[in-house]
Each structure stands twice: as structure tokens, then as C-alpha cells.
Design an enzyme around this catalytic site. Structure first.
Site, PDB file in Angstrom:
ATOM      1  CB  CYS A  67      -0.848   0.047   1.266  1.00 47.55           C
ATOM      2  SG  CYS A  67      -1.962  -1.364   1.411  1.00 47.55           S
TER       3      CYS A  67
ATOM      4  N   GLY B  17      -1.043   0.975  -4.827  1.00 47.70           N
ATOM      5  CA  GLY B  17      -2.325   0.354  -4.522  1.00 47.70           C
ATOM      6  C   GLY B  17      -3.439   1.003  -5.307  1.00 47.70           C
TER       7      GLY B  17
ATOM      8  CG  ASN C 102       3.289  -0.642   2.810  1.00 46.46           C
ATOM      9  OD1 ASN C 102       2.787  -1.600   2.245  1.00 46.46           O
ATOM     10  ND2 ASN C 102       4.517  -0.218   2.545  1.00 46.46           N
ATOM     11  N   GLY C 103       1.935  -3.230   4.745  1.00 42.62           N
ATOM     12  CA  GLY C 103       2.677  -4.432   5.127  1.00 42.62           C
ATOM     13  C   GLY C 103       1.767  -5.555   5.556  1.00 42.62           C
TER      14      GLY C 103
ATOM     15  CE1 TYR D 256       6.039  -4.454 -10.898  1.00 41.72           C
ATOM     16  CE2 TYR D 256       5.374  -4.842  -8.633  1.00 41.72           C
ATOM     17  CZ  TYR D 256       5.048  -4.577  -9.948  1.00 41.72           C
ATOM     18  OH  TYR D 256       3.757  -4.414 -10.311  1.00 41.72           O
TER      19      TYR D 256
END
Ligand code: SF4
Length: 485
Positions: free
Chosen positions: A2, A28, A103-104, A258
Site C-alpha cells: 500500500c 495500490g 503498509n505491510g 519492482y
């Protein structure tokens, strides 16, 4: 994965997070949300919904986001669902009134839920990891509210949280009338950066997953959050920092390869520069294999920098042989399989005039499940390519990721228990060149990082079987947010 951003000390902070979230849209695309806080009226304002940032925040919704402190989130669902109850920010009314985003992934979710239910009499509503981070913070603060300073109480609470909650997460929260805080997991696997802007004698602060957010807001990039660090910016804009872990940082190598935008940096390593270096190493490997190449072409968009450098070193033309349709974003919401397939096909179209009769060296950032690679290779052959070689800036991915990138099932990986030659056969490619794992440190310019999906060395132990059984929901995730793998 995210995108997260938090802003404090900035007039109309909630409204300013709307454009800022565009800089994190690539992290996201399932949903977006903003929670703002108005110190003068002691009021929270929350707007969140499924969809892209520009779909969610109508003018009317933007106008409602009043106040000088705000949190913003772009969601990519790797855990939980894409239902509304899982959308962020989340909010709890006691103590203070706490809003939070993250995030995670949490890897011991059931254990923490059990602890909250049976030891703290707290119930969770969603399957979102954030909810347990929120409850754990609230539990710690509620137990200490009557004694000590806020910063000491928050530090003790987050220290407890880091001990109980395993995984990879970066979180930002805000407390009504008190200020904003941010923390990272004990290994610092997920990124969180701090920006600031002079505000009288003090600074206004911004926390964000990536650096380009600061540029958009007119903030300077100040520094990265450290592994296991808690930062509190109180209502007077005084900053308090506590490092609550002694573990070595293990930043996720896949951010550089990426996930992150090319314009950000982390641990002093600019993403674009790293991608150029990965291209350089790949070129050396291609030369060693003696590949006979006419043109070098990227799989858009992430691998462009690597492909540019690779072409320079090989002294071969760089060509765009695949064009990405920027308007085809969210094919999973198309219900009819036939139309959905067409949408996926339209994401990348071949440029036949640059393909026919050529020996093409295609450069991709990574090969995860191999479905996208196989499809692209077929596409180039159908467009008349004489030969297709594939080079990957990521070494073979042979192990699952439980830390927030969506490939938690090892058996779905194309390189799972396979040699590189076997992967080449599966992909039906004329030659396959992976960045060697032994040269990844050189490519990243770092000594320590998480590379568990490459070598199986997990910084946070996790039971794969248990994780898959209890956590991985059917959310249509594909490991990369834009193109199915
Ligand atoms: S396992 Fe791989 S993708 Fe997951 S956090 Fe580690 S390096 Fe990143």
C-alpha cells in the site's frame, strides 16, 4: 502493498493529501482513503472508498476533509478483502481518538487476535492487519493514560506492540488533540520516509512511503525512518524519536527491483540508479552468455532504466516493442471472463514494425508466476520475432513472500524447485538471463536486506502452511499490482 502518507502542521492538510496520493497510486489501486483532524473544532473527518484516488475523492468529499493533520492511504489488498470494512484509515474512539494507516503484513495475526480477545477483551471487526496494530496501540495507551508523558507512554506501547506483533509493517497514526506518530517493524522491512518544511521556528512534517510525495507537497526529504523506530510529532510540532529495536535493518529488495517509483530513494540508494546498475550487471551476464541480439526492449514500465543501460553496454538499439495502455488498470472488476481476458490482452500491445524478423532481448524486472512473461513471449513470436530472449533484473524467486508482496504460495512461483534451464523451457524462450543472486548486493549497493523470496532466509520466521490457511484470502492478488504475472 500500500501507499501511506501523513501530514501535520499544514493548513488544509486533508485536502492537500488528495494530490499527494496520486504519487502513491502505483502502490495500490483497490481503494483510497483520507482521515483529517481539525484541532480548532476537535473533529475528525473521514472519506474512503473502493477505487482509484481520482474516483474516490469528489470535490465535495475533498471539501469535507478539514484540519491541519491528516492521513492518506492507497490500498492494494494482499490480506483481507476489497470490501469496505477493510478500507483504511481505521479509527478507534478510545483512548484519545486514534486514526491509523499501514503498509505491510502481520505474520502472527491469529496469535495477536487471540491475545486481544482473551487477555484484553477487545474484538476485531475486519480481517485487516491494521486493526490489530490499532488495538495494540490503544491497549498500551489506555493502560498508561493516567501517568507519564504522551511520548513516553507511546514509546512503551509501541515497544510492546513490536514484541507481540510479528511481520513487516510501517504505520502512521494520529491522536486527537495530541499529534501524529509513525513506526516501523523491528526489521524495517517496509519503507517509510520523513519530509519536513520550515514552519516559523519549527517544522511541519510529512511521513510517506516514497520521496516524490514530498516534492509534490513542497517539502524537503529529510531522512528515512529506522528499523523499529517510533517518531511522535506533537501538536506543538516538537519531534520525539525512539529506536525500539536493536535488529539490523532488512529492507525489502523488491522495492528497488519492482515496487517503488523510479524517482524515490531509500537507505541512500536511489531507485533509478539501482535499476541502471542492475541493467549493467545483466549486460555483463548477457555478454558472458554470448547472446546474439538485434534490439533491447523493456517490459514497461519498471524495467526501462535497466533496459536502457543494458542496450548501452551491448551497443544495441533500445526499442519500445510493447506499449502499455495506461487506461486499462483494473481488469479484475470486469465480471465477464471473455471481456476480462480482452482487457488483460489490451494492457500490453506489440509494435509489429519493431518486432518482425528481429532477435529481441526483452528485459523485465522480475519473473514471479511466469504467466505474464509467457504471454508476452508468445505475443512477440506471433508478431514475427525471429528470437526472443528474456533477462530479469531479479534473481530467481523460489520462495514465498509473507511480508506484503502478494506471492505467499511457493508452488505458484515459476522458479519453485526449478533450474534456470527448466524455467526457460516453461516460458518457451530462446535464452534466459537472471541477475545472479551473488551479484545482488553489488546491484543494490547494500550489504543487508531482505531476500527471503530468493534464498529462503526469512528475517521474521513464519509457518507457511498456517499463513496460507488462515491469512491468504481470495482477493484476486497477483503479486504485481498492474499486470498479472
Ligand atoms: S520476501 Fe522478497 S518480496 Fe518479501 S519482503 Fe522479503 S525481499 Fe521483499
Amino acid at each position: 502493498m500500500c501507499g501511506v502518507v501523513g501530514l501535520i502542521g499544514e493548513p488544509k492538510a486533508g485536502q492537500k493529501l488528495y494530490p499527494a496520493l496520486f504519487a502513491l497510486q502505483h502502490r495500490g489501486q483497490d481503494a483510497a482513503g483520507i482521515l483529517s483532524y481539525d484541532f480548532e473544532k476537535s473533529q475528525f473527518h473521514l472519506e474512503k472508498d473502493l477505487g482509484l484516488v481520482e474516483d474516490v475523492f469528489t470535490d465535495e468529499r475533498q471539501q469535507r476533509l478539514k484540519g491541519s493533520m491528516a492521513l492518506g492511504h492507497t490500498r492494494y489488498s494482499t490480506i483481507g478483502t476489497v470490501d469496505k470494512e477493510d478500507l483504511q484509515p481505521l479509527f478507534l474512539s478510545y483512548p484519545y481518538g486514534i486514526g491509523m494507516i499501514h503498509n505491510g503484513n502481520v505474520t502472527n495475526y491469529d496469535e495477536v487476535v487471540d491475545y486481544l480477545r482473551h487477555r484484553k477483551l477487545r474484538w476485531t471487526f475486519s480481517r485487516n492487519d491494521l486493526e490489530i496494530l490499532l488495538h495494540m496501540t490503544a491497549v498500551g495507551l489506555a493502560a498508561r493514560k493516567e501517568t507519564g508523558s504522551l511520548s513516553e507512554n507511546l514509546a512503551a506501547s509501541i515497544k510492546e506492540l513490536l514484541t507481540h506483533v510479528q511481520g513487516a509493517y510501517s504505520a502512521i497514526g494520529m491522536l486527537a488533540d495530541q499529534g501524529m506518530f509513525a513506526f516501523c517493524d523491528a526489521n524495517g522491512i517496509r519503507p517509510l520516509l520523513i519530509g519536513r518544511k520550515k514552519n516559523g521556528a519549527n517544522y511541519s512534517y510529512c511521513f510517506a512511503s516514497e520521496k516524490q510525495v514530498f516534492f509534490g507537497l513542497g517539502y524537503e526529504y529529510w531522512r528515512d525512518m529506522r528499523a523499529g523506530e517510533l517518531v511522535l510529532v506533537d501538536k506543538d510540532l516538537q519531534l520525539h524519536s525512539f529506536v525500539l529495536s536493536e535488529k539490523k535493518p532488512k529492507p525489502c529488495m523488491f522495492e528497488w527491483i519492482y515496487f517503488a517509483g523510479s524517482e524515490t530513494e531509500w537507505h541512500g540508494r536511489p531507485v533509478y540508479e539501482v535499476r541502471l546498475k542492475l541493467g549493467q550487471i545483466l549486460a555483463e551476464e548477457c555478454l558472458a552468455q554470448g547472446l546474439d541480439v538485434d534490439v533491447v526492449a523493456p517490459v514497461p514500465d519498471t524495467s526501462r532504466a535497466a533496459a536502457c543501460r543494458l542496450a548501452e553496454v551491448l551497443e544495441k538499439p533500445y526499442r519500445e516493442v510493447l506499449i502499455k495502455n495506461r487506461y486499462v488498470q483494473r481488469s479484475f472488476i470486469v465480471n465477464q471472463p471473455e471481456l476480462r481476458k480482452m482487457m488483460v490482452n489490451l494492457k500490453l500491445s506489440p509494435v509489429e514494425s519493431e518486432i518482425r524478423g528481429k532477435k529481441i532481448l526483452l528485459v523485465d524486472d522480475s519473473i514471479v508466476r511466469g504467466t505474464t512473461s509467457a504471454r508476452i513471449i508468445r505475443l512477440l513470436r506471433e508478431a514475427g520475432a525471429e528470437k526472443v530472449y528474456l533477462a530479469s533484473t531479479c534473481p530467481p524467486i523460489r520462495h514465498p513472500c509473507f511480508y506484503g508482496i502478494d506471492f505467499p504460495d511457493g508452488e505458484s512461483l515459476v522458479a519453485f524447485k526449478k533450474s534456470e534451464a527448466d524455467v526457460a523451457k516453461v516460458l518457451e524462450v530462446d535464452g534466459l538471463v537472471y541477475l545472479p543472486l551473488s551479484r545482488l548486493k553489488e546491484g543494490l549497493g547494500l550489504n543487508d536486506f531482505c531476500s527471503a523470496c530468493l534464498d529462503g532466509d526469512y528475517p521474521v520466521p513464519v509457518s507457511s502452511e498456517n499463513f496460507l490457511k488462515t491469512r491468504h484470502q481470495n482477493i484476486g492478488g497477483d503479486g504485481k499490482s498492474e499486470v498479472p504475472l
